[in-house]
Design an enzyme around this catalytic site. Structure first.
Site, PDB file in Angstrom:
ATOM      1  N   SER A 220      29.114  -4.851 -12.347  1.00 29.54           N
ATOM      2  CA  SER A 220      27.830  -4.207 -12.037  1.00 29.54           C
ATOM      3  C   SER A 220      28.107  -2.899 -11.305  1.00 29.54           C
ATOM      4  CB  SER A 220      27.019  -5.138 -11.128  1.00 29.54           C
ATOM      5  OG  SER A 220      25.919  -4.457 -10.561  1.00 29.54           O
TER       6      SER A 220
ATOM      7  N   TYR B  76      26.797 -11.026  -3.860  1.00 29.44           N
ATOM      8  CA  TYR B  76      26.769 -10.555  -5.265  1.00 29.44           C
ATOM      9  C   TYR B  76      27.696  -9.341  -5.397  1.00 29.44           C
ATOM     10  CZ  TYR B  76      24.814  -8.671  -9.645  1.00 29.44           C
ATOM     11  OH  TYR B  76      24.641  -8.189 -10.923  1.00 29.44           O
TER      12      TYR B  76
ATOM     13  N   ASP C  33      27.381 -25.026 -18.474  1.00 29.96           N
ATOM     14  CA  ASP C  33      27.364 -24.365 -17.175  1.00 29.96           C
ATOM     15  C   ASP C  33      28.758 -23.772 -16.969  1.00 29.96           C
ATOM     16  OD1 ASP C  33      27.422 -23.639 -14.533  1.00 29.96           O
ATOM     17  OD2 ASP C  33      26.605 -25.524 -13.767  1.00 29.96           O
ATOM     18  N   VAL C  34      28.842 -22.449 -16.913  1.00 28.83           N
ATOM     19  CA  VAL C  34      30.169 -21.816 -16.800  1.00 28.83           C
ATOM     20  C   VAL C  34      30.869 -22.161 -15.496  1.00 28.83           C
ATOM     21  CG1 VAL C  34      29.577 -19.862 -18.312  1.00 28.83           C
ATOM     22  CG2 VAL C  34      29.315 -19.624 -15.820  1.00 28.83           C
TER      23      VAL C  34
ATOM     24  N   ALA D  17      30.220  -8.507  -3.561  1.00 32.56           N
ATOM     25  CA  ALA D  17      31.628  -8.923  -3.440  1.00 32.56           C
ATOM     26  C   ALA D  17      32.135  -9.500  -4.759  1.00 32.56           C
ATOM     27  CB  ALA D  17      31.771  -9.960  -2.328  1.00 32.56           C
TER      28      ALA D  17
END
Ligand code: NAD
Length: 282
Positions: free
Chosen positions: A159, A172, A64-65, A174
């Site tokens: 993105s 998201y 899990d990063v 931000a």
């Protein structure tokens, strides 16, 4: 171009964009550590890649990063297994406006007061800096000439949401703005500090992956789910890309050594292209 002898680590590598880039890296003869939270998917994906590219070229590491210590161990595991590290793709990301803190933690970083202190001291041993930021710092520990290493390439996945604001994904959006700001500043640090590491941000528009489905789900979007029709209208207006094109963009960022601190955009209308910034003026 052959990446024979190169070692890559890709987070969120078991599905979607990450999986497509893992495949392209293996096609170019790199060794790849595919890092993902999803154990079943990761193991299934590794079995398919072993069948296609032969055993010993790809390893799956469950991680899990958002867990800084686990991410540190994952980088070390990769180096223990393949000898060194040349390419890091911080790709794992989620869109969850209901659990928006988690979105910040996975897409950018978790920051608490001790983490801020640790950052100032450049002490990367604490568990407080996670995901893209910690992934970049760990990559530099293993690749920067500052640490006596051989240099390399880091790609942080942002993105097109960083260039457009939309009502359904405020947090998201931000985080993806944050990824670009962090990456550009780190690219400058890498140039001025002579790290020998090229650091880029990649900004895809809509891509046909399971992440796109999550925006229709109240569990993910919370109160913003009511804007899902607006989201779908944007998708049909701007079109949806295939993950293989994003992998092509990543391969260009990895192999074109003239690029440094690039902000690559990939859209249906313009394909692979670059964002340009005005020089800073007083
Ligand atoms: P996806 O949901 O299809 O795949 C993401 C992968 O990351 C999954 O395998 C998942 O298990 C893994 N993952 C999620 N959280 C993790 C964690 N905490 N630790 C480790 N692994 C984790 O998503 P995708 O569309 O391939 O997105 C990849 C990246 O591209 C993300 O950063 C996303 O924000 C970005 N992006 C996606 C789109 C799109 O339209 N799909 C557009 C622009 C940017």
């Amino acid at each position: 171009m052959s990446l024979n002898g190169k070692v890559a680590l890709v987070t969120g590598g078991a599905q979607g964009i990450g999986r497509a880039v893992v495949q392209s890296l293996l096609q170019s003869s790199a060794k790849v550590a595919m890092v993902d939270l999803n154990k079943d998917l990761g193991e299934e994906c590794k079995a398919q890649l072993d069948a296609e590219f032969g055993e010993g070229n790809c390893t799956f590491i469950e991680c899990d990063v958002a867990n800084g210590d686990a991410l540190r161990d994952t980088f070390q595991n990769t180096v223990d297994q393949f000898g060194h590290l040349d390419i890091v793709i911080n790709n794992a990301g989620i869109t969850n406006e209901k659990d928006w803190e988690k979105t910040i933690q996975v897409n950018l970083s978790r920051i608490s007061a001790p983490a801020v202190k640790a950052h100032v001291k450049h002490d990367h041993t604490s568990d407080n800096k996670t995901s893209v930021i910690k992934g970049t710092y760990l990559a530099l520990e293993h690749m920067s000439k500052e640490n006596g290493k051989q240099g390399g390439t880091i790609i942080n996945v942002s993105s097109m949401a960083a260039f457009m604001h939309s009502p359904h994904q405020p947090v998201y959006t931000a985080t993806k703005h944050g990824v670009i700001g962090f990456t550009r500043a780190m690219a400058d640090a890498a140039i001025q500090g002579d790290y020998g590491v090229r650091i880029h941000a990649l900004c895809p528009a809509f891509v046909d992956t399971p992440l796109l489905q999550s925006v229709e789900d109240e569990d993910n979007m919370g109160k913003f789910v009511k804007f899902k029709d607006d989201f779908k209208r944007s998708m049909s207006k701007f079109g949806v890309l295939q993950p293989s094109l994003i992998a092509e963009g990543m391969m260009r960022l990895i192999t074109d050594t003239s690029l440094h601190g690039a902000v690559m955009k990939i859209t249906c209308s313009k394909g692979i292209h670059f964002h340009t910034y005005e020089p800073m003026s007083a």
